[in-house]
Write a protein that holds these residues in place. Sequence first.
Motif, PDB file in Angstrom:
ATOM      1  N   PRO A 136       7.944   3.222  -8.134  1.00  0.00           N
ATOM      2  CA  PRO A 136       7.526   1.820  -8.055  1.00  0.00           C
ATOM      3  C   PRO A 136       6.950   1.418  -6.704  1.00  0.00           C
ATOM      4  O   PRO A 136       6.141   0.494  -6.635  1.00  0.00           O
ATOM      5  N   CYS A 137       7.347   2.113  -5.642  1.00  0.00           N
ATOM      6  CA  CYS A 137       6.845   1.782  -4.304  1.00  0.00           C
ATOM      7  C   CYS A 137       5.391   2.177  -4.115  1.00  0.00           C
ATOM      8  O   CYS A 137       4.767   1.751  -3.140  1.00  0.00           O
ATOM      9  N   THR A 138       4.863   3.017  -4.983  1.00  0.00           N
ATOM     10  CA  THR A 138       3.507   3.510  -4.798  1.00  0.00           C
ATOM     11  C   THR A 138       2.562   3.143  -5.939  1.00  0.00           C
ATOM     12  O   THR A 138       1.343   3.172  -5.763  1.00  0.00           O
ATOM     13  N   ALA A 139       3.101   2.798  -7.095  1.00  0.00           N
ATOM     14  CA  ALA A 139       2.259   2.545  -8.261  1.00  0.00           C
ATOM     15  C   ALA A 139       1.235   1.419  -8.062  1.00  0.00           C
ATOM     16  O   ALA A 139       0.084   1.563  -8.491  1.00  0.00           O
ATOM     17  N   PRO A 140       1.578   0.296  -7.419  1.00  0.00           N
ATOM     18  CA  PRO A 140       0.577  -0.774  -7.288  1.00  0.00           C
ATOM     19  C   PRO A 140      -0.695  -0.348  -6.550  1.00  0.00           C
ATOM     20  O   PRO A 140      -1.797  -0.678  -6.980  1.00  0.00           O
ATOM     21  N   LEU A 141      -0.557   0.388  -5.440  1.00  0.00           N
ATOM     22  CA  LEU A 141      -1.742   0.854  -4.731  1.00  0.00           C
ATOM     23  C   LEU A 141      -2.495   1.876  -5.579  1.00  0.00           C
ATOM     24  O   LEU A 141      -3.737   1.859  -5.625  1.00  0.00           O
ATOM     25  N   MET A 155      -4.465  -3.882   0.525  1.00  0.00           N
ATOM     26  CA  MET A 155      -3.091  -3.913  -0.011  1.00  0.00           C
ATOM     27  C   MET A 155      -2.046  -3.967   1.105  1.00  0.00           C
ATOM     28  O   MET A 155      -0.856  -3.778   0.861  1.00  0.00           O
ATOM     29  N   LYS A 156      -2.500  -4.200   2.347  1.00  0.00           N
ATOM     30  CA  LYS A 156      -1.631  -4.351   3.519  1.00  0.00           C
ATOM     31  C   LYS A 156      -0.949  -3.044   3.928  1.00  0.00           C
ATOM     32  O   LYS A 156       0.055  -3.059   4.636  1.00  0.00           O
ATOM     33  N   GLN A 203     -10.193   3.570   1.580  1.00  0.00           N
ATOM     34  CA  GLN A 203      -9.369   3.092   2.686  1.00  0.00           C
ATOM     35  C   GLN A 203      -9.464   1.580   2.869  1.00  0.00           C
ATOM     36  O   GLN A 203      -8.531   0.946   3.362  1.00  0.00           O
ATOM     37  N   GLU A 204     -10.572   0.986   2.452  1.00  0.00           N
ATOM     38  CA  GLU A 204     -10.671  -0.475   2.446  1.00  0.00           C
ATOM     39  C   GLU A 204      -9.683  -1.067   1.436  1.00  0.00           C
ATOM     40  O   GLU A 204      -9.094  -2.122   1.676  1.00  0.00           O
TER      41      GLU A 204
END
Length: 266
Positions: A34-39, A259-260, A253-254
């Motif tokens: 879950p810590c990586t799925a949004p990005l 995504m902060k 990378q942008e």
Amino acid sequence: MIMKKLAFVAILAFSIMGAQNAMAEEAISILGDPCTAPLAKKLAEAFTKKTGKNVKVEASACAAGIYKASQGEVNIGVSTHEVVLSYLPEGTANTVIAKAPTVVLVNRNNPVNDLKLQQLKDILAGKIRNWKEVGGNDLEIKNVLLQPCTTTIFSKSTAPFGKDIKRLTPEKPMDPVAGTNKLVAENEGAMGLQIYGYESADVKVLTVDGYLPDEKTFPAHYKFYQDYNVVTRTNADSDTRAFVDFATSPEGQEIVAAMKHIRVKM
């Protein structure tokens, strides 16, 4: 004869279209925690728009994506989990595409805007138990610690969490990222740890020693980061390699910065 030729051409064209549609339906599979799925989902959307290649992103238990990618069960595994990376089998490649910062969330009605690092350490150690001890209201501090990927980085930096600190947990299992936002938004005394950029508009992000994570404060002033790991087999197919290359490209990378997260390539 002419009719037979036309029929053959029509069948051939239909077959080609069917093959193309089948290829289009073949998706690059990404499994992450879950810590990586949004990005991963944001990168996937942009990659599909750019290339027309379908990408399927799913979230699972921490490190499951890394393991399944190393075994070839999915094309890509994404995680901030550090320990598993030490045990990747031969033939597995890892690419760090970003630094994932962790931030402190509080309820929007909480008057506290900043915590000193020592205060944060004392809260997580159970030495500070009430917000009034750090300039807030007379409310018990209730810790929302649903995400192993965020608690790991803080425990390494602040010493182990106190065994008897007050924890706030959902009544039933839910997505840890969404659950952290929800519990903090609904409880004035709550304090949660969240990947920066995944917080909802209903919560407030605290500075630590006056700083928030960005490319200027990293790593001298704000140290709560983990690598965002993208794991594949070294013999990955061309589409999978193209996705990893896209993630580290200026365009990718942008998206990382939007995504902060912290870019690894400027």
